[in-house]
Write an enzyme that holds these catalytic residues in place. Structure first.
Site, short mmCIF file in Angstrom:
data_model
loop_
_atom_site.label_atom_id
_atom_site.label_comp_id
_atom_site.label_asym_id
_atom_site.label_seq_id
_atom_site.Cartn_x
_atom_site.Cartn_y
_atom_site.Cartn_z
N ASP A 63 41.67 -50.97 112.10
CA ASP A 63 41.70 -49.55 112.31
C ASP A 63 40.70 -48.40 111.74
O ASP A 63 40.23 -47.69 111.87
CB ASP A 63 43.54 -48.75 112.02
CG ASP A 63 43.99 -47.80 112.41
OD1 ASP A 63 42.59 -47.01 113.10
OD2 ASP A 63 45.00 -46.95 111.72
N ASP A 122 36.91 -46.41 112.56
CA ASP A 122 36.60 -45.31 112.38
C ASP A 122 35.41 -44.47 111.32
O ASP A 122 35.00 -43.64 111.63
CB ASP A 122 38.01 -44.45 111.62
CG ASP A 122 39.35 -43.87 112.09
OD1 ASP A 122 38.84 -44.10 113.75
OD2 ASP A 122 40.07 -42.78 112.39
N TYR A 170 51.68 -52.77 110.58
CA TYR A 170 51.85 -51.69 111.44
C TYR A 170 53.57 -51.34 112.31
O TYR A 170 53.83 -51.48 112.37
CB TYR A 170 50.87 -50.85 112.05
CG TYR A 170 49.79 -50.33 111.31
CD1 TYR A 170 49.94 -49.70 110.39
CD2 TYR A 170 48.69 -49.77 112.36
CE1 TYR A 170 48.78 -49.65 109.82
CE2 TYR A 170 47.93 -49.10 111.30
CZ TYR A 170 47.84 -48.70 110.27
OH TYR A 170 46.52 -48.77 110.08
N ASP A 220 36.98 -54.66 100.59
CA ASP A 220 36.47 -53.40 100.44
C ASP A 220 35.07 -52.98 100.50
O ASP A 220 34.29 -52.76 100.48
CB ASP A 220 37.17 -53.24 98.59
CG ASP A 220 37.66 -54.82 98.67
OD1 ASP A 220 36.89 -55.60 99.16
OD2 ASP A 220 37.62 -54.96 97.24
N LYS A 257 41.44 -59.95 102.75
CA LYS A 257 41.53 -59.24 101.27
C LYS A 257 42.32 -60.85 100.89
O LYS A 257 42.91 -60.74 100.00
CB LYS A 257 42.58 -58.23 101.18
CG LYS A 257 42.06 -57.80 99.60
CD LYS A 257 41.40 -57.02 99.02
CE LYS A 257 40.91 -56.90 97.60
NZ LYS A 257 39.70 -55.68 96.77
#
Ligand code: NAD
Length: 364
Positions: free
Chosen positions: A245, A249, A142, A221, A189
């Site tokens: 992030d 959620d 980001y 994942d 990852k």
């Protein structure tokens, strides 16, 4: 204790829910002999209307000169078509960057009274969920190098992390795990990304300082799948900005209501922390006395705990919320399928009444 709290009500339901949190903070101050002084900060869409920008420096300075800051939410359709550099959401990045709060703590707790609102089966959630996600907040993709080619047909964003940026998050994860169930899972990852491999090397190095904590790793994942398959395996999760992030959620969704979830954004402890509900400005219900103020009230509890070391006072707020839920009081968002039943029992309440119920309970 005397403390200054910057209040950033923002837009939409922000002012409605922050007002209730202030009533609760005042009730706590009265009960425990503290004095909280509030400084109002204009940020978000309302700051664009007033000053032409989402976070003027003098508004940020009010936060920096306070002991902690409590934010409602920013944004709304009125400002959706502005260029991205003056959109209300820029205020969030400006606050996080300006206040140097590099870690976002999001507890995903399922209140037993709201089990019906959880979309997972009973046998999966059992007695409830209590996961703490520690998300890196000021680095990674980001904030990395990005661009779009001249012909607009190629675009890139860069995930880049340094050892100190990772270490402070992983260390925070270990510290909280130590105070909880002593399990930390680093989500990455690492089978593909070099930056994730660095996260693992750093976690392995830091692990030596926390021998009582069990460290595990999951690929993002798999972690997002495990979160719905067997969420109770998690205690503390530490992860990068983008993975955090998304995972936070997902975790909030499985607890049932967005109107119940608080968050804290913390730095190295030398500056003020930033506390906010995880929901947005909910323009559809703004100013209608429909918003659930509990996420903001619980954010105020986190503020007392993490910025002022007022554990007893924070627990008093959490116990009051628990008692109010036990008594069956519900705002529309947490009444769920039982809405008619709750309404017939006279326990379907608005923002103000819900805030008042918590205040009354604290005063008892
Ligand atoms: P939202 O969280 O505002 O609303 C999603 C849904 O949840 C809506 O139906 C809303 O009514 C409901 N809801 C949210 N909070 C609630 C509460 N406390 N009580 C009862 N119901 C509640 O998300 P959105 O609709 O995607 O975004 C609306 C605006 O908020 C956008 O402008 C967005 O950019 C902004 N936003 C701000 C923040 C922030 O300030 N931290 C976070 C997310 C979104």
């Amino acid at each position: 204790m005397n403390k200054t709290i910057a209040l950033i009500p923002g837009d939409g339901i922000g002012p409605d829910v922050v007002a209730e949190a202030v009533n609760v903070l005042n009730a706590v101050a009265d009960k425990y002999g503290h004095h909280f002084e509030y400084k109002n900060v204009i940020a978000g869409g309302c700051a664009i209307d007033k000053f032409g920008k989402p976070l003027p420096q003098e508004q940020l300075d009010i936060c920096l000169n306070s002991d902690a800051a409590l934010l409602g939410a920013v944004g709304g359709p009125k400002w959706d078509n502005l260029p991205s550099e003056i959109r209300p959401e820029k205020a969030l990045l400006g606050l996080r960057g300006g206040m140097k709060v590099f870690a976002n703590l999001r507890p995903a707790v399922m209140w037993k009274q709201l089990k019906d609102a959880c979309p997972l089966k009973d046998e999966i959630v059992g007695d409830g969920l209590d996961i703490l996600i520690v998300r890196e907040l000021t680095g990674g993709i980001y904030f990395g190098d990005r661009g779009t080619s001249e012909d607009q047909n190629t675009a890139w964003d860069t995930e880049k992390y340094t050892r100190p940026e990772i270490e402070r998050i992983v260390r925070m994860g270990f510290e909280y795990a130590q105070k909880r169930q002593k399990r930390l899972c680093v989500v990455d990852k690492a089978n593909i990304l070099n930056s994730s491999q660095l996260w693992r090397r750093v976690a392995e190095d830091v692990k030596k300082d926390y021998p009582d904590v069990t460290l595990s790793y999951l690929y993002i994942d798999n972690a997002s799948m495990q979160l719905v398959r067997n969420p109770r395996q998690f205690d503390v999760i530490a992860t990068s900005n983008m993975f955090g992030d998304i995972l936070s959620d997902e975790a909030s969704q499985i607890t049932g209501s967005i109107g119940m979830l608080a968050s804290a954004s913390l730095g190295d402890g030398t500056g003020p922390g930033l506390y906010e509900p995880i929901h947005g400005s909910a323009p559809d219900i703004a100013g209608k006395d429909l918003a659930n103020p509990l996420a903001t009230i619980l954010s105020a509890a986190m503020l007392l705990r993490y910025s002022f070391s007022m554990e007893k006072e924070a627990r008093d707020i959490e116990n009051a919320v628990n008692a109010v839920l036990d008594e069956g009081w519900r705002t529309g968002d947490i009444a769920g399928a039982k809405r008619d039943e709750v309404s017939a029992a006279g326990k379907l309440v608005g923002t103000k009444k819900m805030g008042q119920l918590v205040v009354d309970r604290i005063k008892k």
